[in-house]
Design a protein around this motif. Structure first.
Motif, mmCIF file in Angstrom:
data_model
loop_
_atom_site.group_PDB
_atom_site.id
_atom_site.type_symbol
_atom_site.label_atom_id
_atom_site.label_comp_id
_atom_site.label_asym_id
_atom_site.label_seq_id
_atom_site.Cartn_x
_atom_site.Cartn_y
_atom_site.Cartn_z
ATOM 1 N N GLU A 477 0.791 -1.223 0.000
ATOM 2 C CA GLU A 477 0.000 0.000 0.000
ATOM 3 C C GLU A 477 0.830 1.284 0.000
ATOM 4 O O GLU A 477 0.623 2.165 -0.822
ATOM 5 C CB GLU A 477 -0.946 -0.007 1.199
ATOM 6 N N ALA A 478 1.735 1.434 0.938
ATOM 7 C CA ALA A 478 2.478 2.691 1.057
ATOM 8 C C ALA A 478 3.672 2.487 1.982
ATOM 9 O O ALA A 478 3.807 1.452 2.634
ATOM 10 C CB ALA A 478 1.571 3.802 1.607
ATOM 11 N N SER A 479 4.532 3.504 2.039
ATOM 12 C CA SER A 479 5.691 3.442 2.922
ATOM 13 C C SER A 479 5.255 3.626 4.370
ATOM 14 O O SER A 479 4.121 4.026 4.654
ATOM 15 C CB SER A 479 6.688 4.532 2.549
ATOM 16 N N HIS A 480 6.163 3.360 5.288
ATOM 17 C CA HIS A 480 5.897 3.524 6.717
ATOM 18 C C HIS A 480 5.439 4.944 7.020
ATOM 19 O O HIS A 480 4.449 5.180 7.714
ATOM 20 C CB HIS A 480 7.178 3.189 7.492
ATOM 21 N N GLY A 481 6.175 5.929 6.459
ATOM 22 C CA GLY A 481 5.837 7.328 6.704
ATOM 23 C C GLY A 481 4.484 7.723 6.146
ATOM 24 O O GLY A 481 3.713 8.450 6.789
ATOM 25 N N GLN A 482 4.168 7.221 4.934
ATOM 26 C CA GLN A 482 2.887 7.552 4.310
ATOM 27 C C GLN A 482 1.716 6.931 5.071
ATOM 28 O O GLN A 482 0.671 7.568 5.247
ATOM 29 C CB GLN A 482 2.895 7.078 2.854
ATOM 30 N N LEU A 483 1.886 5.702 5.514
ATOM 31 C CA LEU A 483 0.825 5.066 6.308
ATOM 32 C C LEU A 483 0.638 5.789 7.638
ATOM 33 O O LEU A 483 -0.479 5.931 8.134
ATOM 34 C CB LEU A 483 1.164 3.595 6.546
ATOM 35 N N GLY A 484 1.758 6.265 8.196
ATOM 36 C CA GLY A 484 1.679 7.030 9.441
ATOM 37 C C GLY A 484 0.878 8.309 9.256
ATOM 38 O O GLY A 484 0.084 8.698 10.131
ATOM 39 N N MET A 485 1.078 8.970 8.116
ATOM 40 C CA MET A 485 0.319 10.193 7.835
ATOM 41 C C MET A 485 -1.182 9.901 7.742
ATOM 42 O O MET A 485 -2.007 10.722 8.147
ATOM 43 C CB MET A 485 0.809 10.825 6.537
ATOM 44 N N LEU A 486 -1.523 8.720 7.226
ATOM 45 C CA LEU A 486 -2.939 8.345 7.152
ATOM 46 C C LEU A 486 -3.496 8.064 8.551
ATOM 47 O O LEU A 486 -4.616 8.458 8.874
ATOM 48 C CB LEU A 486 -3.103 7.110 6.264
ATOM 49 N N VAL A 487 -2.706 7.402 9.379
ATOM 50 C CA VAL A 487 -3.141 7.084 10.741
ATOM 51 C C VAL A 487 -3.395 8.366 11.538
ATOM 52 O O VAL A 487 -4.368 8.483 12.290
ATOM 53 C CB VAL A 487 -2.094 6.202 11.447
ATOM 54 N N PHE A 488 -2.510 9.347 11.359
ATOM 55 C CA PHE A 488 -2.599 10.595 12.129
ATOM 56 C C PHE A 488 -3.263 11.729 11.337
ATOM 57 O O PHE A 488 -3.066 12.898 11.641
ATOM 58 C CB PHE A 488 -1.204 11.030 12.579
ATOM 59 N N LYS A 489 -4.035 11.356 10.320
ATOM 60 C CA LYS A 489 -4.659 12.355 9.457
ATOM 61 C C LYS A 489 -5.549 13.311 10.251
ATOM 62 O O LYS A 489 -5.496 14.530 10.075
ATOM 63 C CB LYS A 489 -5.471 11.651 8.366
ATOM 64 N N GLN A 490 -6.382 12.788 11.157
ATOM 65 C CA GLN A 490 -7.294 13.616 11.938
ATOM 66 C C GLN A 490 -6.521 14.575 12.836
ATOM 67 O O GLN A 490 -6.855 15.760 12.956
ATOM 68 C CB GLN A 490 -8.213 12.721 12.792
ATOM 69 N N GLU A 491 -5.456 14.075 13.444
ATOM 70 C CA GLU A 491 -4.629 14.908 14.317
ATOM 71 C C GLU A 491 -3.971 16.048 13.538
ATOM 72 O O GLU A 491 -3.896 17.182 14.007
ATOM 73 C CB GLU A 491 -3.558 14.027 14.974
ATOM 74 N N ILE A 492 -3.510 15.727 12.337
ATOM 75 C CA ILE A 492 -2.864 16.741 11.489
ATOM 76 C C ILE A 492 -3.871 17.809 11.073
ATOM 77 O O ILE A 492 -3.591 19.015 11.113
ATOM 78 C CB ILE A 492 -2.235 16.076 10.252
ATOM 79 N N GLU A 493 -5.060 17.366 10.660
ATOM 80 C CA GLU A 493 -6.092 18.319 10.232
ATOM 81 C C GLU A 493 -6.519 19.224 11.387
ATOM 82 O O GLU A 493 -6.764 20.419 11.199
ATOM 83 C CB GLU A 493 -7.291 17.557 9.666
ATOM 84 N N HIS A 495 -4.651 20.153 13.914
ATOM 85 C CA HIS A 495 -3.542 21.095 14.110
ATOM 86 C C HIS A 495 -3.603 22.232 13.083
ATOM 87 O O HIS A 495 -3.458 23.409 13.433
ATOM 88 C CB HIS A 495 -2.214 20.355 13.999
ATOM 89 N N LEU A 496 -3.827 21.875 11.812
ATOM 90 C CA LEU A 496 -3.895 22.895 10.766
ATOM 91 C C LEU A 496 -5.066 23.843 10.989
ATOM 92 O O LEU A 496 -4.971 25.052 10.742
ATOM 93 C CB LEU A 496 -4.005 22.215 9.388
ATOM 94 N N HIS A 497 -6.194 23.294 11.472
ATOM 95 C CA HIS A 497 -7.367 24.124 11.743
ATOM 96 C C HIS A 497 -7.081 25.118 12.867
ATOM 97 O O HIS A 497 -7.456 26.302 12.774
ATOM 98 C CB HIS A 497 -8.551 23.217 12.110
ATOM 99 N N ARG A 498 -6.398 24.651 13.914
ATOM 100 C CA ARG A 498 -6.029 25.547 15.015
ATOM 101 C C ARG A 498 -5.077 26.639 14.553
ATOM 102 O O ARG A 498 -5.185 27.792 14.954
ATOM 103 C CB ARG A 498 -5.391 24.745 16.141
ATOM 104 N N GLN A 499 -4.130 26.258 13.708
ATOM 105 C CA GLN A 499 -3.180 27.252 13.177
ATOM 106 C C GLN A 499 -3.902 28.314 12.361
ATOM 107 O O GLN A 499 -3.591 29.508 12.442
ATOM 108 C CB GLN A 499 -2.147 26.537 12.277
ATOM 109 N N LYS A 500 -4.892 27.868 11.597
ATOM 110 C CA LYS A 500 -5.667 28.797 10.780
ATOM 111 C C LYS A 500 -6.456 29.788 11.643
ATOM 112 O O LYS A 500 -6.480 30.993 11.378
ATOM 113 C CB LYS A 500 -6.617 28.007 9.868
ATOM 114 N N LEU A 501 -7.098 29.281 12.712
ATOM 115 C CA LEU A 501 -7.848 30.150 13.636
ATOM 116 C C LEU A 501 -6.914 31.122 14.339
ATOM 117 O O LEU A 501 -7.240 32.305 14.520
ATOM 118 C CB LEU A 501 -8.602 29.294 14.656
ATOM 119 N N SER A 502 -5.747 30.661 14.737
ATOM 120 C CA SER A 502 -4.780 31.488 15.426
ATOM 121 C C SER A 502 -4.289 32.639 14.549
ATOM 122 O O SER A 502 -4.136 33.760 14.982
ATOM 123 C CB SER A 502 -3.597 30.627 15.880
#
Length: 506
Positions: A477-493, A495-502
């Motif tokens: 399916e994908a590399s270790h790093g890419q799968l990790g990004m999918l696992v933590f997708k909600q956490e990343i989004e 964070h980005l939403h908070r940065q945008k509000l800030s």
């Protein structure tokens, strides 16, 4: 000279600039002349400095050249003198001197200046039972028993040499010494400098709890020796590509596009054998094959239809035995494979009847929808086929794509026809060759790709086959790093939403 000029003419800092006379000053002419003279002196001094540096570099280069000539005279061309049978004593002395020089050149007694943190050659560690390794690939483990016989023999040999060295009496005298055995070995580390040799550092138990013995050994690599110099003519070497197939007409259409470009147009010394199981989609597959034959004026193909359950091993075995011409190179292939014309030459170069079979490690593509998910569109197939850790991996657990002469395949006994469905048949054939006297060439190749496709692991597979299928699916399916990004997708989004509000608040 342009670089020197640029450095010499770089403007100075504010506090270093020369003070120019004011335009209306009565001494304006003399002032400018003084400034120009000072600038000229600066340039003159700079040129003198550069000439001195150039002279020093020339002297150093001359010294290095003389050192090199002296070494070349001391250690002549290994291909001509090292093993001169007309003068065995001189040859032996030369070889011994060369081996000693390998120890001096290696990083044994002192460190070597390295350009980056990635230039260091790491050690691997080992005990009597296990090896702890960095470069594991996909089939090896960070900690494992040495599987390869050469590695086991190598490490046991150095441990025995270490024990022998400890038990060798030091100096004269009848004092009794402790007898060391392999059970006193604690751990060792080793690393190989490819052009010098392998360094081993062995630690043994000492006489007390906190006392240890250390033995350092070095296995120097000898001079390069010419083994063979031959011309190889592959103009008439035909490759019979054998593809077992059931359904999957769309994949076969994609395969034939690759086959037409690389096999027919660029290579031209090729035959295609398709072994088809069942009748579903068979007419569509035959139509694709016949259309390619007409449009490319290609007649070197065979279509075999079997009315039975799909078995990859059976299909390849039937295709190999169906050939009635002279001895031919067989390339066992699948419709999910993309190959280049360069790979076909590698296939020829690495096979030899009665001598060598070729088991390339292909590069397996990750799921393009994951790799290129952040892009506007997925690139074309040719643009996707790049060898990077983000795009795929070396499929070193697979043995299905292989090149071998038909005579070797027949003599080894072919495939195990009792194996049904997916997986297992390729490993059995590979093991047969490993147990034979033929040389097995196993190496990653740049021109052979496994194209990503969704993998289905059927319920009717045996537990072992199902496990192999699921492992293959997970790797795909994908590399270790890419799968990790999918696992933590909600956490990343989040964070980005908070940065945008800030940023809006500020």
């Amino acid at each position: 000279m342009s670089i020197v000029y640029m450095l010499a003419c770089t403007p100075k800092g504010d506090n270093q600039q020369l003070a120019l006379p004011r335009v209306h000053s009565p001494t304006v002419k003399e002032g400018y002349e003084a400034v120009l003279q000072e600038r000229e002196e600066q340039h003159s001094n700079y040129i003198v400095s550069l000439k001195k540096q150039i002279a020093q570099l020339k002297a150093e280069l001359q010294g290095r050249t003389e050192q090199l000539k002296k070494m070349q005279n001391q250690y002549p061309d290994p291909l001509d003198v090292w093993l001169d049978h007309s003068n065995p004593e001189k040859a032996q002395a030369n070889l011994l001197a060369f081996l000693r020089s390998q120890v001096d050149k290696a990083e044994v007694h002192s460190g070597v200046k390295l350009s980056t943190e990635y230039a260091a050659v790491p050690f691997e560690s080992f005990t009597l039972q296990k090896v702890y390794q960095l470069e594991t690939g996909l089939t090896r483990h960070p900690e494992e028993k040495p599987v390869r016989k050469d590695k086991r023999d190598e490490l046991m040999e150095v441990i025995e040499l270490g024990v022998g060295s400890l038990n060798k009496p030091e100096g004269a005298g009848n004092a009794k010494h402790r007898v060391y055995t392999a059970s006193d070995f604690v751990e060792g580390i080793y690393r190989t400098e490819k052009n010098k040799g392998t360094l081993y550092e062995l630690t043994f138990k000492g006489d007390t709890k906190h006392h240890f013995k250390k033995i350092v050994l070095f296995r120097p690599f000898g001079p390069v020796m010419r083994v063979k110099n031959e011309n190889i003519n592959m103009a008439d070497t035909i490759i019979n590509i054998i593809v077992p197939l059931a359904k999957r007409a769309n994949k076969f259409r994609q395969f034939m596009q690759n086959f037409r470009e690389m096999g027919i147009q660029q290579d031209g010394r090729i035959h295609l054998t398709v072994v088809y199981f069942g009748k579903e989609q068979m007419n569509e597959v035959k139509s694709i094959l016949e259309n390619t034959s007409r449009s490319a004026n290609f007649k070197n193909f065979t279509f075999i239809q079997l009315n039975e359950e799909f078995s990859r091993g059976k299909g390849l075995d039937v295709g190999a035995r169906f050939w009635k011409g002279n001895n031919v190179v067989l390339f066992f292939c699948d419709v999910d494979i993309y190959f280049t014309a360069e790979f076909l030459n590698s296939c020829r170069l690495n096979t030899q009847p009665g001598k060598k079979v070729f088991y390339p490690v292909l590069f397996s593509q990750y799921n393009p929808s994951i790799i290129y998910g952040h892009h506007d569109s997925i690139p074309s197939l040719e643009q996707q086929l790049v060898i990077k850790k983000e795009t795929g991996f070396w499929r070193d657990f697979g043995f299905g794509m292989t090149c071998q002469y038909r005579s070797d395949f027949i003599n080894i006994g072919g495939f195990d026809l009792d194996i049904k469905g997916w997986g297992g048949e390729d490993v059995h054939l590979y093991r047969k060759y490993l147990h034979s006297n033929l040389i097995v060439i196993r190496t990653p190749v740049r021109g052979l790709f496994h194209l990503w496709h969704e993998k289905q692991c059927l319920d009717e597979l045996t537990p072992e086959q199902y496990k192999m299928c699921m492992q293959s699916k997970a790797m795909n399916e994908a590399s270790h790093g890419q799968l990790g990004m999918l696992v933590f997708k909600q956490e990343i989004e989040t964070h980005l939403h908070r940065q945008k509000l800030s940023s809006k608040k500020t």
